[in-house]
Design a protein around this motif. Structure first.
Motif, short mmCIF file in Angstrom:
data_model
loop_
_atom_site.label_atom_id
_atom_site.label_comp_id
_atom_site.label_asym_id
_atom_site.label_seq_id
_atom_site.Cartn_x
_atom_site.Cartn_y
_atom_site.Cartn_z
N UNK A 142 0.83 -1.17 0.08
CA UNK A 142 0.04 -0.04 -0.15
C UNK A 142 0.69 1.33 0.02
N UNK A 143 1.92 1.39 0.72
CA UNK A 143 2.96 2.29 0.77
C UNK A 143 3.46 2.42 -0.63
N UNK A 144 3.81 1.31 -1.12
CA UNK A 144 4.58 1.43 -2.48
C UNK A 144 3.60 2.19 -3.49
N UNK A 145 2.39 1.67 -3.55
CA UNK A 145 1.34 2.13 -4.40
C UNK A 145 1.23 3.77 -4.31
N UNK A 146 1.14 4.12 -3.00
CA UNK A 146 0.79 5.57 -2.74
C UNK A 146 2.17 6.34 -3.28
N UNK A 147 3.33 5.83 -2.89
CA UNK A 147 4.44 6.55 -3.40
C UNK A 147 4.77 6.56 -5.13
N UNK A 148 4.10 5.39 -5.57
CA UNK A 148 4.07 5.49 -6.97
C UNK A 148 3.29 6.51 -7.71
N UNK A 149 2.25 6.83 -6.85
CA UNK A 149 1.44 7.98 -7.62
C UNK A 149 2.22 9.25 -7.22
N UNK A 150 2.79 9.64 -5.94
CA UNK A 150 3.75 10.58 -5.68
C UNK A 150 4.75 10.78 -6.74
N UNK A 151 5.40 9.59 -7.08
CA UNK A 151 6.44 9.61 -8.08
C UNK A 151 5.83 10.07 -9.59
N UNK A 152 4.89 9.41 -9.84
CA UNK A 152 4.20 9.76 -11.05
C UNK A 152 3.83 11.25 -10.97
N UNK A 153 3.44 11.81 -9.87
CA UNK A 153 3.23 13.28 -9.87
C UNK A 153 4.35 14.18 -10.29
N UNK A 154 5.27 13.83 -9.67
CA UNK A 154 6.67 14.28 -9.93
C UNK A 154 7.29 14.27 -11.26
N UNK A 155 7.01 12.87 -11.77
CA UNK A 155 7.30 12.78 -13.23
C UNK A 155 6.36 13.77 -14.10
N UNK A 156 5.23 13.75 -13.79
CA UNK A 156 4.19 14.84 -14.69
C UNK A 156 4.81 16.04 -14.44
N UNK A 157 5.02 16.53 -13.25
CA UNK A 157 5.42 17.85 -12.92
C UNK A 157 6.69 18.15 -13.77
N UNK A 158 7.66 17.27 -13.97
CA UNK A 158 9.03 17.55 -14.71
C UNK A 158 8.49 17.47 -16.03
N UNK A 159 7.88 16.76 -16.51
CA UNK A 159 7.33 16.79 -17.99
C UNK A 159 6.76 18.13 -18.44
N UNK A 160 5.80 18.53 -17.69
CA UNK A 160 5.04 19.85 -17.64
C UNK A 160 6.01 21.10 -17.92
N UNK A 161 6.91 20.96 -17.04
CA UNK A 161 7.85 22.15 -16.88
C UNK A 161 8.67 22.07 -18.05
N UNK A 162 9.28 20.94 -18.54
CA UNK A 162 9.81 20.78 -19.75
C UNK A 162 9.10 21.30 -20.93
N UNK A 163 7.99 20.95 -21.10
CA UNK A 163 7.06 21.41 -22.26
C UNK A 163 6.69 22.84 -22.31
#
Length: 441
Positions: A71-92
């Motif tokens: 459960x903790x891993x799944x929660x962190x996966x979404x946090x990491x995905x948000x960070x991934x999304x934020x990095x992609x948005x900034x690059x765009x």
């Protein structure tokens, strides 16, 4: 459940220290495709039926521990995905400022796409890191997400596989157990009265405990496939279920044997009565014959004849009582024992009759032999021979008198046989070459 495979990883660093416009555009296109794949995988994981079951279940043991981490891993996966999304948005956003990006913009894009510009929350409970936060590049971020995703998927798929397989099979076996218990009760197979009744109680307790354990701790019943590292690689462990199924099958066969007894009980009881009746009649005949032998045959050792098989008759009465009370589980072993012993008793009675009547059989054989030689003598015209008549009368008086001395009578018959044989041999007279009784050739 339609969960996609592991997330794709980033293409890698550019050839030079600063990426060119075309390299940036290719990297952004790749990141966009990766972002879509990662999102699809996480959504599928979120919607997985096994995950929903794990969230709503009261877990114990191995499954409780592993699901807490997952459960903790799944929660962190979404946090990491948000960070991934934020990095992609900034690059765009940086790339969208100008059609032809400036050198500063290219430097910033290179840092965003290839550097360690992503700040992540701590994952100490999963990776053992003591840091409150850490900075990663996109490639390392995707590698970590891949690893945690595979571990989370393994837990979810394995638990779901066990829940999909074992409880349904246990329920089916429990239904069969219920039918078997009803059938067993109808034929008198009950706990404390018959071993199979006790076995049914043990199987019932085992299936109840097994189902509860499978529902609360499914991962304890999962066997990983040897050499496989794929999520969900393995199969449910059905050893306890299989053992209970085999035990129930053994009980079912025992119940069928009892049912066979119920169906054939009357026929088998009638046969037993008939066999024991014949044994009684044979023993009675043997006892009567023994009295006759003792009266008619002198100096003869005649074996004693036992009485009727009282114990077998008592057990036959008990068997009939079991049948009347529908106690088939008691009747079954008793009939099997009685059938063998009744057959043995009839054989013993016949052997006893044969042993008792042996002297009478000897006397009858001697009488037959004496009459056969008398008839032979008569055919040769010597029936009135005084010597033969005397020998015949002596043997006949011995054989037809009571008590008969068999030894003396046998000797008398032998003497008559010898005299008859000598009388029937033609006398040879005259010189050599002449015929018998003075006749000529």
């Amino acid at each position: 459940m339609g969960v996609p495979g592991p997330f794709p990883s980033f293409a890698g660093a550019p050839d030079g220290p600063v990426m060119g416009r075309e390299e940036v555009d290719r990297a952004l296109a790749k990141l966009a495709a990766e972002h879509e794949a990662i999102e699809s995988s996480l959504l599928a994981l979120q919607d997985h039926a096994g995950r929903r079951l794990l969230e709503g279940a009261e877990l114990t043991g191995v499954t409780k521990d592993r699901w807490s981490t997952t459960e903790q891993a799944i929660s962190l996966l979404w946090s990491y995905f948000d960070a991934y999304t934020e990095a992609l948005t900034r690059a765009r956003e940086v790339r969208s400022r100008h059609r032809w990006p400036t050198q500063d913009e290219l430097t910033e894009l290179t840092e965003l796409l290839c550097g360690t510009a992503i700040t992540l929350p701590s994952s100490a409970t999963l990776g053992g890191s003591p840091l409150l936060s850490e900075e990663l590049g996109l490639d390392r971020l995707v590698d970590r997400m891949n690893r945690w995703y595979a571990e989370a998927l393994d837990v979810i798929v394995s638990a779901d596989a066990v829940w999909s397989a074992l409880p349904a099979r246990i329920d089916m076996l429990s239904a069969e157990l219920h039918r078997t218990r009803s059938l067993a009760h109808s034929v008198g197979v009950r706990p404390g009265e018959h071993p199979s009744g006790d076995d049914l109680e043990q199987i019932t307790a085992e299936l109840t405990a097994l189902r509860a354990e499978v529902v609360s701790d499914p991962l304890a019943f999962w066997k990983h496939a040897s050499g496989s590292s794929a999520p969900g690689g393995g199969s449910p462990d059905t050893e306890r279920y299989d053992r209970a199924a085999r035990a129930l099958e053994d009980v079912r066969r025992e119940i069928e044997a009892v049912l066979d007894v119920r169906q054939d009980a009357e026929r088998r009881l009638m046969r037993l009565r008939d066999v024991l009746s014949r044994a009684d009649r044979t023993l009675a005949e043997a006892r009567q014959a023994r009295g006759e032998v003792l009266a008619k045959i002198a100096a003869s050792e005649v074996p004693a004849v036992s009485g009727p098989p009282t114990a077998l008759h008592e057990q036959l009465v008990a068997a009939a009582d079991y049948r009347r009370r529908s106690q088939w589980h008691r009747l079954s072993p008793l009939l099997e024992s009685l059938e063998q012993r009744a057959d043995d008793e009839l054989l013993r009675a016949r052997e006893s009759l044969t042993a008792v009547t042996a002297p009478l059989a000897v006397r009858a054989e001697l009488r037959g032999r004496l009459d056969a030689y008398k008839a032979k003598v008569a055919r040769h015209g010597m029936a009135e021979d005084p010597f033969l008549v005397e020998r015949y009368d002596v043997a006949r008086r011995m054989l037809w008198s009571a008590p008969c001395d068999l030894r003396a009578a046998e000797q008398a018959v032998l003497r008559y046989q010898q005299a008859a044989a000598e009388a029937l041999v033609p006398r040879q007279t005259g010189p050599a070459g002449q015929g018998i009784e003075g006749g000529t050739e």
